[in-house]
Each structure stands twice: as C-alpha cells, then as structure tokens.
Write a protein that holds these residues in place. Sequence first.
Motif, PDB file in Angstrom:
ATOM      1  N   TYR A 104     -22.627   1.861 -56.281  1.00  0.00           N
ATOM      2  CA  TYR A 104     -22.477   3.166 -55.622  1.00  0.00           C
ATOM      3  C   TYR A 104     -23.173   3.127 -54.252  1.00  0.00           C
ATOM      4  O   TYR A 104     -22.671   3.686 -53.285  1.00  0.00           O
ATOM      5  CB  TYR A 104     -23.078   4.256 -56.498  1.00  0.00           C
ATOM      6  CG  TYR A 104     -22.507   5.636 -56.231  1.00  0.00           C
ATOM      7  CD1 TYR A 104     -21.169   5.815 -55.881  1.00  0.00           C
ATOM      8  CD2 TYR A 104     -23.295   6.771 -56.359  1.00  0.00           C
ATOM      9  CE1 TYR A 104     -20.645   7.070 -55.659  1.00  0.00           C
ATOM     10  CE2 TYR A 104     -22.785   8.047 -56.146  1.00  0.00           C
ATOM     11  CZ  TYR A 104     -21.465   8.186 -55.794  1.00  0.00           C
ATOM     12  OH  TYR A 104     -20.944   9.445 -55.576  1.00  0.00           O
ATOM     13  N   GLY A 105     -24.299   2.434 -54.193  1.00  0.00           N
ATOM     14  CA  GLY A 105     -24.992   2.276 -52.915  1.00  0.00           C
ATOM     15  C   GLY A 105     -24.092   1.575 -51.907  1.00  0.00           C
ATOM     16  O   GLY A 105     -24.105   1.895 -50.713  1.00  0.00           O
ATOM     17  N   CYS A 130     -30.938  10.284 -58.129  1.00  0.00           N
ATOM     18  CA  CYS A 130     -30.512   9.233 -59.063  1.00  0.00           C
ATOM     19  C   CYS A 130     -31.725   8.703 -59.839  1.00  0.00           C
ATOM     20  O   CYS A 130     -32.760   8.368 -59.247  1.00  0.00           O
ATOM     21  CB  CYS A 130     -29.849   8.106 -58.285  1.00  0.00           C
ATOM     22  SG  CYS A 130     -29.454   6.670 -59.301  1.00  0.00           S
ATOM     23  N   PHE A 133     -26.243   7.165 -61.354  1.00  0.00           N
ATOM     24  CA  PHE A 133     -25.015   7.006 -60.570  1.00  0.00           C
ATOM     25  C   PHE A 133     -24.378   5.613 -60.648  1.00  0.00           C
ATOM     26  O   PHE A 133     -23.161   5.509 -60.771  1.00  0.00           O
ATOM     27  CB  PHE A 133     -25.256   7.409 -59.119  1.00  0.00           C
ATOM     28  CG  PHE A 133     -25.390   8.886 -58.949  1.00  0.00           C
ATOM     29  CD1 PHE A 133     -24.269   9.695 -58.931  1.00  0.00           C
ATOM     30  CD2 PHE A 133     -26.635   9.478 -58.851  1.00  0.00           C
ATOM     31  CE1 PHE A 133     -24.376  11.070 -58.803  1.00  0.00           C
ATOM     32  CE2 PHE A 133     -26.757  10.853 -58.727  1.00  0.00           C
ATOM     33  CZ  PHE A 133     -25.646  11.644 -58.698  1.00  0.00           C
ATOM     34  N   PRO A 134     -25.158   4.531 -60.571  1.00  0.00           N
ATOM     35  CA  PRO A 134     -24.473   3.228 -60.633  1.00  0.00           C
ATOM     36  C   PRO A 134     -23.704   3.035 -61.932  1.00  0.00           C
ATOM     37  O   PRO A 134     -22.636   2.410 -61.952  1.00  0.00           O
ATOM     38  CB  PRO A 134     -25.615   2.214 -60.497  1.00  0.00           C
ATOM     39  CG  PRO A 134     -26.871   2.971 -60.693  1.00  0.00           C
ATOM     40  CD  PRO A 134     -26.595   4.379 -60.342  1.00  0.00           C
ATOM     41  N   CYS A 176     -29.557   9.408 -53.496  1.00  0.00           N
ATOM     42  CA  CYS A 176     -30.303   8.159 -53.667  1.00  0.00           C
ATOM     43  C   CYS A 176     -31.794   8.410 -53.479  1.00  0.00           C
ATOM     44  O   CYS A 176     -32.626   7.824 -54.169  1.00  0.00           O
ATOM     45  CB  CYS A 176     -29.825   7.120 -52.672  1.00  0.00           C
ATOM     46  SG  CYS A 176     -28.121   6.623 -52.926  1.00  0.00           S
ATOM     47  N   TYR A 218     -32.780   6.337 -47.061  1.00  0.00           N
ATOM     48  CA  TYR A 218     -32.790   6.992 -48.379  1.00  0.00           C
ATOM     49  C   TYR A 218     -33.408   8.387 -48.309  1.00  0.00           C
ATOM     50  O   TYR A 218     -33.705   8.972 -49.336  1.00  0.00           O
ATOM     51  CB  TYR A 218     -33.538   6.107 -49.387  1.00  0.00           C
ATOM     52  CG  TYR A 218     -32.783   4.839 -49.692  1.00  0.00           C
ATOM     53  CD1 TYR A 218     -31.894   4.768 -50.767  1.00  0.00           C
ATOM     54  CD2 TYR A 218     -32.903   3.717 -48.878  1.00  0.00           C
ATOM     55  CE1 TYR A 218     -31.166   3.618 -51.026  1.00  0.00           C
ATOM     56  CE2 TYR A 218     -32.180   2.554 -49.130  1.00  0.00           C
ATOM     57  CZ  TYR A 218     -31.321   2.517 -50.205  1.00  0.00           C
ATOM     58  OH  TYR A 218     -30.592   1.368 -50.457  1.00  0.00           O
ATOM     59  N   ARG A 249     -27.948  10.521 -47.797  1.00  0.00           N
ATOM     60  CA  ARG A 249     -28.128   9.962 -49.145  1.00  0.00           C
ATOM     61  C   ARG A 249     -29.228  10.653 -49.952  1.00  0.00           C
ATOM     62  O   ARG A 249     -30.135  10.006 -50.483  1.00  0.00           O
ATOM     63  CB  ARG A 249     -28.416   8.458 -49.050  1.00  0.00           C
ATOM     64  CG  ARG A 249     -27.178   7.653 -48.757  1.00  0.00           C
ATOM     65  CD  ARG A 249     -27.486   6.193 -48.586  1.00  0.00           C
ATOM     66  NE  ARG A 249     -27.615   5.489 -49.856  1.00  0.00           N
ATOM     67  CZ  ARG A 249     -27.710   4.161 -49.942  1.00  0.00           C
ATOM     68  NH1 ARG A 249     -27.690   3.431 -48.854  1.00  0.00           N
ATOM     69  NH2 ARG A 249     -27.810   3.588 -51.107  1.00  0.00           N
ATOM     70  N   ARG A 258     -36.884  -0.835 -53.394  1.00  0.00           N
ATOM     71  CA  ARG A 258     -35.600  -0.598 -54.056  1.00  0.00           C
ATOM     72  C   ARG A 258     -34.659  -1.823 -54.089  1.00  0.00           C
ATOM     73  O   ARG A 258     -33.539  -1.770 -53.541  1.00  0.00           O
ATOM     74  CB  ARG A 258     -34.860   0.546 -53.362  1.00  0.00           C
ATOM     75  CG  ARG A 258     -35.549   1.888 -53.508  1.00  0.00           C
ATOM     76  CD  ARG A 258     -34.709   2.930 -52.811  1.00  0.00           C
ATOM     77  NE  ARG A 258     -35.311   4.244 -52.857  1.00  0.00           N
ATOM     78  CZ  ARG A 258     -34.741   5.307 -53.434  1.00  0.00           C
ATOM     79  NH1 ARG A 258     -33.565   5.205 -53.993  1.00  0.00           N
ATOM     80  NH2 ARG A 258     -35.348   6.468 -53.427  1.00  0.00           N
ATOM     81  N   CYS A 278     -26.624  -2.110 -56.477  1.00  0.00           N
ATOM     82  CA  CYS A 278     -25.909  -0.877 -56.859  1.00  0.00           C
ATOM     83  C   CYS A 278     -24.501  -0.777 -56.243  1.00  0.00           C
ATOM     84  O   CYS A 278     -24.352  -0.766 -55.023  1.00  0.00           O
ATOM     85  CB  CYS A 278     -26.722   0.339 -56.441  1.00  0.00           C
ATOM     86  SG  CYS A 278     -25.862   1.854 -56.891  1.00  0.00           S
ATOM     87  N   VAL A 337     -32.138   5.900 -61.309  1.00  0.00           N
ATOM     88  CA  VAL A 337     -32.441   4.493 -61.017  1.00  0.00           C
ATOM     89  C   VAL A 337     -33.230   4.388 -59.711  1.00  0.00           C
ATOM     90  O   VAL A 337     -34.211   3.646 -59.609  1.00  0.00           O
ATOM     91  CB  VAL A 337     -31.144   3.657 -60.926  1.00  0.00           C
ATOM     92  CG1 VAL A 337     -31.473   2.182 -60.737  1.00  0.00           C
ATOM     93  CG2 VAL A 337     -30.302   3.858 -62.166  1.00  0.00           C
ATOM     94  N   GLY A 338     -32.795   5.163 -58.717  1.00  0.00           N
ATOM     95  CA  GLY A 338     -33.545   5.193 -57.467  1.00  0.00           C
ATOM     96  C   GLY A 338     -34.932   5.770 -57.691  1.00  0.00           C
ATOM     97  O   GLY A 338     -35.918   5.278 -57.119  1.00  0.00           O
ATOM     98  N   PHE A 369     -32.829  -2.923 -56.471  1.00  0.00           N
ATOM     99  CA  PHE A 369     -31.561  -2.619 -57.156  1.00  0.00           C
ATOM    100  C   PHE A 369     -30.626  -1.849 -56.217  1.00  0.00           C
ATOM    101  O   PHE A 369     -29.441  -2.191 -56.085  1.00  0.00           O
ATOM    102  CB  PHE A 369     -31.818  -1.805 -58.437  1.00  0.00           C
ATOM    103  CG  PHE A 369     -30.569  -1.572 -59.238  1.00  0.00           C
ATOM    104  CD1 PHE A 369     -30.208  -2.448 -60.252  1.00  0.00           C
ATOM    105  CD2 PHE A 369     -29.715  -0.511 -58.954  1.00  0.00           C
ATOM    106  CE1 PHE A 369     -29.033  -2.261 -60.969  1.00  0.00           C
ATOM    107  CE2 PHE A 369     -28.541  -0.318 -59.661  1.00  0.00           C
ATOM    108  CZ  PHE A 369     -28.204  -1.192 -60.673  1.00  0.00           C
ATOM    109  N   CYS A 370     -31.180  -0.822 -55.557  1.00  0.00           N
ATOM    110  CA  CYS A 370     -30.344  -0.007 -54.661  1.00  0.00           C
ATOM    111  C   CYS A 370     -29.757  -0.858 -53.535  1.00  0.00           C
ATOM    112  O   CYS A 370     -28.612  -0.689 -53.143  1.00  0.00           O
ATOM    113  CB  CYS A 370     -31.174   1.103 -54.026  1.00  0.00           C
ATOM    114  SG  CYS A 370     -31.848   2.280 -55.180  1.00  0.00           S
TER     115      CYS A 370
HETATM  116  S1  SF4 Z   1     -28.310   3.118 -54.349  1.00  0.00           S
HETATM  117 FE1  SF4 Z   1     -27.463   3.349 -56.411  1.00  0.00          FE
HETATM  118  S2  SF4 Z   1     -29.172   3.082 -57.836  1.00  0.00           S
HETATM  119 FE2  SF4 Z   1     -29.996   3.439 -55.808  1.00  0.00          FE
HETATM  120  S3  SF4 Z   1     -30.352   5.611 -55.790  1.00  0.00           S
HETATM  121 FE3  SF4 Z   1     -28.330   5.277 -54.840  1.00  0.00          FE
HETATM  122  S4  SF4 Z   1     -26.901   5.498 -56.529  1.00  0.00           S
HETATM  123 FE4  SF4 Z   1     -28.922   5.240 -57.445  1.00  0.00          FE
END
Ligand code: SF4
Length: 252
Positions: A182-183, A92, A55-56, A88, A228, A85, A173, A180, A94-95, A175-176
């Motif tokens: 999108y986050g 996703c 998603f990101p 997430c 999450y 979410r 997480r 991110c 990445v998540g 990165f999230c």
């Molecule tokens: S915050 Fe971003 S990277 Fe993390 S799960 Fe959600 S969309 Fe994916």
Amino acid sequence: MPSGSIPMITGVVYAYLAFAVLALLWYSRRFTRRRALVFLAASALLGFLVFAPVFPFMVQEVVLGNLPVLIGLVVFIVLVFLAGRIICGQVCAVGAVQELVYLIPVKKHRRTANRRQVAIRAGVFIVILVAGAGFSVNLLARLGLRAFFNLRVASVPFVIFLAILLVSVFFYRPFCRYICPYGALLAPVSSRAVYRLRRTDACINCGKCERACPTGAADPDARLGECYLCGRCTEACPVEGALVYARGGGKD
Ligand code: SF4
Ligand code: SF4
C-alpha cells in the motif's frame, strides 16, 4: 489475539474518524507529536484487538481476490491525495507499531529515500502481486503480519515480523519503506497531495527540519512521497509559519 467480542469494522470506522481528526489537527496547526501519540497507541491497540486497520493486509486480501476490500483502499487513496499520508503517519497499525518502537532512545541510522529504496519496494510489490494472484500465496501472512497482531508468539512468521520490528528501533519504518504494497501505491499519490507540508518565504534555511526528518522528505528538493506526516520537522522548526501544512502556495 483479536477479541471475538469486538467486530473488525470497529477498526475501519476508527480509521476514518482518526483520519478526519488528524487532518483537522494539521489543518488548524494544532498537530503535535504528543497528540499523535494517542492515535499511535489506539491504532496499535486496535491492530492487536481486531486486526484493523492493517492497510497492507487489505492490499494482500485484494490480490487474493477479496474485491470488496478494494473500495475501502481506493477511498483512502483519494483521502491521501487530498490530505497526505495521514493513514501511514498515525492510523495504520503496522505503521504505528514501527513508529512507537522508533521512539526508543538509541542511536538512529538515517536512510533517506532514494531510487534504490523505491525500486526495492516496487519489486516487492510485484512479487506480492504475482504470488497472490498467480499462486494464491499470502506473502504478508508469511512475513508475520497476522501472526504478530494475533500474538502467535511460537510461530515462525511472528518471529519474522518481530525481527522487522527490532530493525525499526534503529531504522525508520523498514516495513513501510521497503515492503508495504500500500505504501508503494500511496507514495506517488502523496507526493502530489493537495494539502501537504510546504516551506514558506519565512524559512531561514537553518536546516533543522532536514536534520529532524528520518526519511529525507524535509529536504528542499525532496518529493514528499516518503513524508509520513510524523511532525518531527514542524516540531524542530524554530520559525513560526516557515513550514506549514497547506494547500498550494509556498515552496514545495
Ligand atoms: S506504508 Fe503501509 S504499513 Fe506503513 S503505515 Fe502506510 S499502509 Fe501501513
Ligand atoms: S519529519 Fe520528514 S517524514 Fe516527518 S513530517 Fe516532516 S517531512 Fe514528513
């Protein structure tokens, strides 16, 4: 190493199906972290096979001018408004890879959501926006999202994302929660989601859910932007029906 024989659309179709099944599991109170593992594994695997659902990177594509992708992102924002979410939590890729490495049993360093974290992610969001729209720079590629899932192990971006992933072993997480884009969009939406986790009057205030939550979202006064839907709190709760995934009602 995306496989040329599997179309990328497979990841998109999977994302919708996984979202529906997970929402149903939460709704019917049959969500368990063990069941969630199946989705985490599938999402991560698809990330490596077809680079979706990532998603990101879809947000990065939109910023770079790939407007059709915007429709899919908006649809998922609506779904998050309805059901939280879930994308997430387990969908996703990445998540999913961060969630999976966080399962490694080492001492964890809990960071609750606070204004500084929100401000950092908002700042990163603006930088990604300006770099993409103003200078056609794909920042998330430079941070290694594509290189990691494409297993370009000898590249600098791969090493950068690998480092983020190593941090995820100890911190939930990163990165999230800090990068991110999108986050950054989903957090305020999910804090107002129609269906979300709520405490009911059955809650005995034992605090077990709060101690189990890696983001602080289970605290009674927390907003649920950083929930999450990982299921740690519901698993830790000793009272049947005290913490429920529901629409309205109960304490939130
Ligand atoms: S915050 Fe971003 S990277 Fe993390 S799960 Fe959600 S969309 Fe994916
Ligand atoms: S443990 Fe925290 S992040 Fe996980 S579902 Fe519960 S409130 Fe959400």
